[in-house]
Structure formats: structure tokens, C-alpha cells
Design a protein around this motif. Structure first.
Motif, mmCIF file in Angstrom:
data_model
loop_
_atom_site.group_PDB
_atom_site.id
_atom_site.type_symbol
_atom_site.label_atom_id
_atom_site.label_comp_id
_atom_site.label_asym_id
_atom_site.label_seq_id
_atom_site.Cartn_x
_atom_site.Cartn_y
_atom_site.Cartn_z
ATOM 1 N N ALA A 139 35.083 30.521 30.955
ATOM 2 C CA ALA A 139 34.920 29.071 30.880
ATOM 3 C C ALA A 139 36.221 28.329 31.198
ATOM 4 O O ALA A 139 36.221 27.349 31.957
ATOM 5 N N LEU A 140 37.332 28.798 30.645
ATOM 6 C CA LEU A 140 38.583 28.078 30.840
ATOM 7 C C LEU A 140 39.217 28.343 32.199
ATOM 8 O O LEU A 140 40.171 27.665 32.585
ATOM 9 N N CYS A 141 38.670 29.309 32.934
ATOM 10 C CA CYS A 141 39.088 29.496 34.325
ATOM 11 C C CYS A 141 38.075 28.878 35.281
ATOM 12 O O CYS A 141 38.171 29.054 36.503
ATOM 13 N N GLY A 142 37.084 28.188 34.711
ATOM 14 C CA GLY A 142 36.191 27.368 35.519
ATOM 15 C C GLY A 142 35.039 28.092 36.173
ATOM 16 O O GLY A 142 34.484 27.593 37.158
ATOM 17 N N VAL A 143 34.639 29.262 35.639
ATOM 18 C CA VAL A 143 33.510 29.997 36.214
ATOM 19 C C VAL A 143 32.517 30.320 35.112
ATOM 20 O O VAL A 143 32.829 30.266 33.924
ATOM 21 N N THR A 144 31.311 30.687 35.522
ATOM 22 C CA THR A 144 30.256 30.909 34.527
ATOM 23 C C THR A 144 29.654 32.306 34.560
ATOM 24 O O THR A 144 28.835 32.629 33.708
ATOM 25 N N CYS A 145 30.047 33.136 35.537
ATOM 26 C CA CYS A 145 29.498 34.488 35.590
ATOM 27 C C CYS A 145 30.511 35.424 36.241
ATOM 28 O O CYS A 145 31.481 34.983 36.867
ATOM 29 N N LEU A 146 30.258 36.703 36.119
ATOM 30 C CA LEU A 146 31.212 37.702 36.590
ATOM 31 C C LEU A 146 31.388 37.685 38.100
ATOM 32 O O LEU A 146 32.485 37.955 38.607
ATOM 33 N N THR A 147 30.340 37.375 38.831
ATOM 34 C CA THR A 147 30.442 37.394 40.288
ATOM 35 C C THR A 147 31.365 36.297 40.808
ATOM 36 O O THR A 147 31.824 36.363 41.953
ATOM 37 N N GLU A 148 31.652 35.309 39.984
ATOM 38 C CA GLU A 148 32.553 34.231 40.393
ATOM 39 C C GLU A 148 34.021 34.534 40.079
ATOM 40 O O GLU A 148 34.906 33.740 40.423
ATOM 41 N N VAL A 149 34.267 35.669 39.426
ATOM 42 C CA VAL A 149 35.648 36.028 39.081
ATOM 43 C C VAL A 149 36.285 36.699 40.291
ATOM 44 O O VAL A 149 35.917 37.809 40.678
ATOM 45 N N THR A 150 37.238 36.034 40.887
ATOM 46 C CA THR A 150 37.890 36.522 42.097
ATOM 47 C C THR A 150 39.399 36.597 41.895
ATOM 48 O O THR A 150 39.938 36.101 40.906
ATOM 49 N N ARG A 151 40.051 37.216 42.847
ATOM 50 C CA ARG A 151 41.475 37.508 42.691
ATOM 51 C C ARG A 151 42.333 36.252 42.594
ATOM 52 O O ARG A 151 43.410 36.275 42.002
ATOM 53 N N ASP A 152 41.857 35.158 43.152
ATOM 54 C CA ASP A 152 42.658 33.933 43.097
ATOM 55 C C ASP A 152 42.692 33.318 41.701
ATOM 56 O O ASP A 152 43.421 32.346 41.468
ATOM 57 N N LEU A 153 41.928 33.886 40.753
ATOM 58 C CA LEU A 153 41.928 33.366 39.395
ATOM 59 C C LEU A 153 43.009 33.989 38.527
ATOM 60 O O LEU A 153 43.106 33.694 37.334
ATOM 61 N N VAL A 154 43.830 34.868 39.106
ATOM 62 C CA VAL A 154 44.948 35.443 38.359
ATOM 63 C C VAL A 154 46.186 35.461 39.243
ATOM 64 O O VAL A 154 46.100 35.433 40.472
ATOM 65 N N SER A 155 47.333 35.515 38.609
ATOM 66 C CA SER A 155 48.594 35.710 39.307
ATOM 67 C C SER A 155 49.410 36.703 38.488
ATOM 68 O O SER A 155 49.028 37.081 37.383
ATOM 69 N N ARG A 156 50.544 37.100 39.037
ATOM 70 C CA ARG A 156 51.372 38.088 38.356
ATOM 71 C C ARG A 156 52.675 37.455 37.883
ATOM 72 O O ARG A 156 53.354 36.774 38.635
ATOM 73 N N ARG A 157 53.005 37.744 36.631
ATOM 74 C CA ARG A 157 54.252 37.225 36.102
ATOM 75 C C ARG A 157 55.452 37.977 36.646
ATOM 76 O O ARG A 157 56.537 37.450 36.784
#
Length: 394
Positions: A369-387
Motif C-alpha cells: 500500500a505505501l509503495c502505491g500498489v495493490t497486488c504482487l504482479t505490480e511489484v517491480t524493480r523500480d519500487l526498490v533501490s539500494r543503499r
């Protein structure tokens, strides 16, 4: 906060309680890794270096974490990993964990070297479980175990390939459950540790019997304690195994074949070529070769190489629903958790595993929810970065 008054939520909470409740040698068996435990620590650190990208003002009123793993419906992308000697952590722990997994709607994987037999676990419910197996020198035993599993409704085989030899686990050596100890009663830390944990002695040591390796009892009839079974299994590990043996396995196993222990793109391709339907990117929880890369750091390259040709899971360092989100963003279809459910069952039995899985699901829902998606298929690599750069060699 003292563990006596702790209301556990996270895997770390359950770990603290488990450390208090278990005899030292058992806690170290679950908690420890190989050599100096560099990879064990690296697994966690590299997960924590993955930063989710928060996105706001999107409609996230209908978050759904469900999907499938190995054609098994799952309420979230996680499966309970095989934990050897799990039944020493709580009374008939594998049965308790299967109950909890069924309640949560996620797959449970039974280890070859579980205390409870596959028949005992199958009696929990009609929901199928996954079965984990090693390549033993005696191929007739392998075939017989597969026949037993199939007859009980198992349709997903998790085959572990990173145990050609057993990693040097110094905590186990120091405590006396490795390095040639002849029997469970000869544990160096045993008597004092037992005396300090009377609850475990009564609930597991006495009421939790028998302490045989249930799946192997027929093949080691003279064994009377887990250490003797471990020694037999150690002699059965076959360092001559190659991908040709996996092709043989594929020829006799009619269900889904999941290869666990892949840590390179090259081995991932070989596993798929040998007939694997799924692979588990894994360094055995840091319990085999110390110093190797974390599982999560290897995952993106494996995902790119396979490019959808096989399902991909990851294990090692997964401690929360947020970690499930991170793994999904880097290319995994799902993840396995071993130590978290082991800590939870040791701390609170079935209720502990149920509570842990409920927390994972809530955390995953929040992450989506806080990354702006509602299901697993919407989780893509652009939703994370590396510290930071992962701990890998050039």
C-alpha cells in the motif's frame, strides 16, 4: 524488555524467547552458521540495504497479497522451509507448524531429517505439503521415500543440492552435536543446559518422544537418538552427485521439482536444463560455505538469466513481510523462511508460527500500500533501490 513479558511480533522477538526456552546446543543449532558466520550476517545486512520507494496519493483500498507457489495457492508469497530436527524445538513441532501453515494458507515443507514422519504430518489435514530430500548414496531409499511422499499427496519435491559435504558449523562442534560425537547423551553442554530448561525437558524431552528421524526410522533401526541419525545421514550424503543425477530424479518424480541451493546464474541454467520447475536461490542460510554472497544479492542476476523459464524462490535472511516485498521486487516469485518459523515454534508452538505468519502478511500489505500498489504482479524493480553495493566480488 525482559523476554518473560515480551509480546512477540517479529522474528527477532521470537528469537529472543527461543533463546531463553531452548537448551543452548539446540538454540545454537538453529541460530548458527558456518565458520565465522560472515554469510549468515551478510544475508540480513543485504536485505536491509534494499530501500522500498514510498509512493503516495494512489488508490490502495484493495490490497491483495495472494498468489501461487509451485501451483499451490498461497495467501502470500512465502513457504515454510525445511528445518532439520525441527521436532526437537517444540513437542512434535513439524505437526504444529503444519497446522499453522494450513491456517495461514501457505505451503509447509517437511525435511527429510524431521522428527515427525511424513505420515504423521500428512494426518494433520488433507492440504498437501512439500517434501524436501537430499540425494542419498542408496538410490533405492530415495525412490522409496518419493513413493511414500507421492502416496501421501505430496506433489512438490524440494531437492537440496548444496550438501555435497556438510559445512563446518563451529557452534555445533563446540556444543558437541558435530565433530564425531557418538551419541545425544554425550553432548558437552547437555546436562547443565537441560537442568536450566526444565520446561523443555518436560514438554519436548519427555512428552515429545519419540526423537527419531521419522522418515528414516525404517532405514536406521538401531538408532536411538538424533545424533545417531545425523551420523547415518552424513554417511549417506553423496559428493559424486551431478546434474545427471537430477535428470534421473526428474525421470522418476512425477510432480513439481524445486531445486534448492542455487547461488549462481550458471547453476540456475543447469537446474532448469536438468528438469527443474522451480529453483530456490539459497546459500543454505549461511550454514554451508562461509563468505559466499548473500542469496538476495545473487537473485537479480538469476532472475534475469532465467527470464521466466522457471519459478524462482529465495531464502536466507528473510525476516518480515517487507523482505517478501523486497525479494519480489528483485525478481523472486516468493521466498522461504526457516529460522523465523523455528524461533516461533520454539517460543510459542503453533500459536507462535500463526502469529509470525500473520505479522508477515500485515507487513506485506503495508509495504504494498505505501509503495502505491495493490497486488504482487505490480511489484517491480523500480519500487526498490539500494543503499549500498552488495557484498559481492567483481
Amino acid at each position: 524488555m525482559p523476554t518473560m513479558n515480551l509480546v512477540p511480533v517479529t522474528a527477532d522477538d521470537y528469537r529472543r524467547i527461543a533463546e531463553r526456552k531452548l537448551p543452548r546446543f539446540l538454540f545454537d543449532y538453529v541460530d548458527g552458521g558456518a565458520f565465522q558466520e560472515v554469510t549468515l550476517d551478510r544475508n540480513r545486512a543485504d536485505f536491509e540495504a534494499i530501500l522500498p520507494r514510498q509512493r503516495v496519493m494512489r488508490d490502495v483500498s484493495g490490497v491483495d497479497t495472494s498468489g501461487t507457489l509451485a501451483d499451490t495457492p498461497a495467501t502470500m508469497p512465502v513457504a515454510l522451509a525445511p528445518v532439520g530436527m525441527g521436532g526437537m524445538l517444540a513437542r512434535r513441532a513439524e505437526v504444529q507448524a503444519k497446522h499453522a501453515a494450513d491456517t495461514a494458507g501457505v505451503p509447509f515443507t517437511l525435511s527429510t531429517v524431521s522428527i515427525c514422519s511424513m505420515e504423521e504430518v500428512a494426518a494433520v489435514s488433507d492440504k498437501p505439503f512439500w517434501f524436501q530430500l537430499y540425494m542419498l548414496r542408496d538410490r533405492a531409499i530415495v525412490a522409496e521415500l518419493l513413493d511414500r511422499a507421492w502416496g501421501l499427496g505430496v506433489r512438490t519435491l524440494v531437492f537440496t543440492v548444496d550438501l555435497a559435504v556438510v559445512g563446518e558449523r563451529y557452534r555445533d562442534v563446540r556444543n558437541g552435536i558435530a565433530g564425531g560425537v557418538a551419541g545425544w547423551s554425550k553432548l558437552r553442554a547437555g546436562p547443565m543446559s537441560y537442568a536450566a530448561h526444565p520446561g523443555w525437558v518436560l514438554d519436548v524431552g519427555i512428552k515429545g518422544k519419540p526423537h527419531t528421524f521419522g522418515n528414516l526410522a525404517t532405514y536406521v533401526p538401531a538408532a536411538t537418538d538424533p545424533t545417531q541419525y545425523r551420523e547415518w545421514v552424513g554417511r549417506q550424503f553423496d559428493p559424486s552427485v551431478t546434474w545427471k543425477d537430477i535428470e534421473w530424479l526428474r525421470g522418476i518424480w512425477k510432480g513439481k521439482l524445486m531445486i534448492k541451493g542455487v547461488l549462481s546464474s550458471e547453476d540456475a541454467r543447469s537446474a532448469v536444463s536438468a528438469g527443474a520447475d522451480s529453483i530456490v536461490v539459497s546459500n543454505h542460510g549461511g550454514r554451508q560455505l562461509d563468505g559466499v554472497a548473500s542469496s538476495i544479492s545473487v537473485l537479480p542476476d538469476v532472475a534475469e538469466i532465467l527470464s521466466g523459464s522457471a519459478e524462482i524462490l529465495v531464502d536466507g535472511g528473510v525476516r518480515s513481510g517487507l523482505d517478501l516485498f523486497r525479494a519480489r521486487a528483485l525478481g523472486a516469485d516468493g521466498a522461504m523462511i526457516g529460522r523465523p518459523w523455528a524461533y516461533a515454534v520454539a517460543a510459542r508452538g503453533e500459536a507462535g508460527v500463526t502469529g509470525l505468519l500473520a505479522a508477515f502478511k500485515r507487513e506485506l500489505e503495508v509495504a504494498l500500500a505505501l509503495c502505491g500498489v495493490t497486488c504482487l504482479t505490480e511489484v517491480t524493480r523500480d519500487l526498490v533501490s539500494r543503499r549500498q553495493v552488495f557484498h559481492v566480488l567483481d
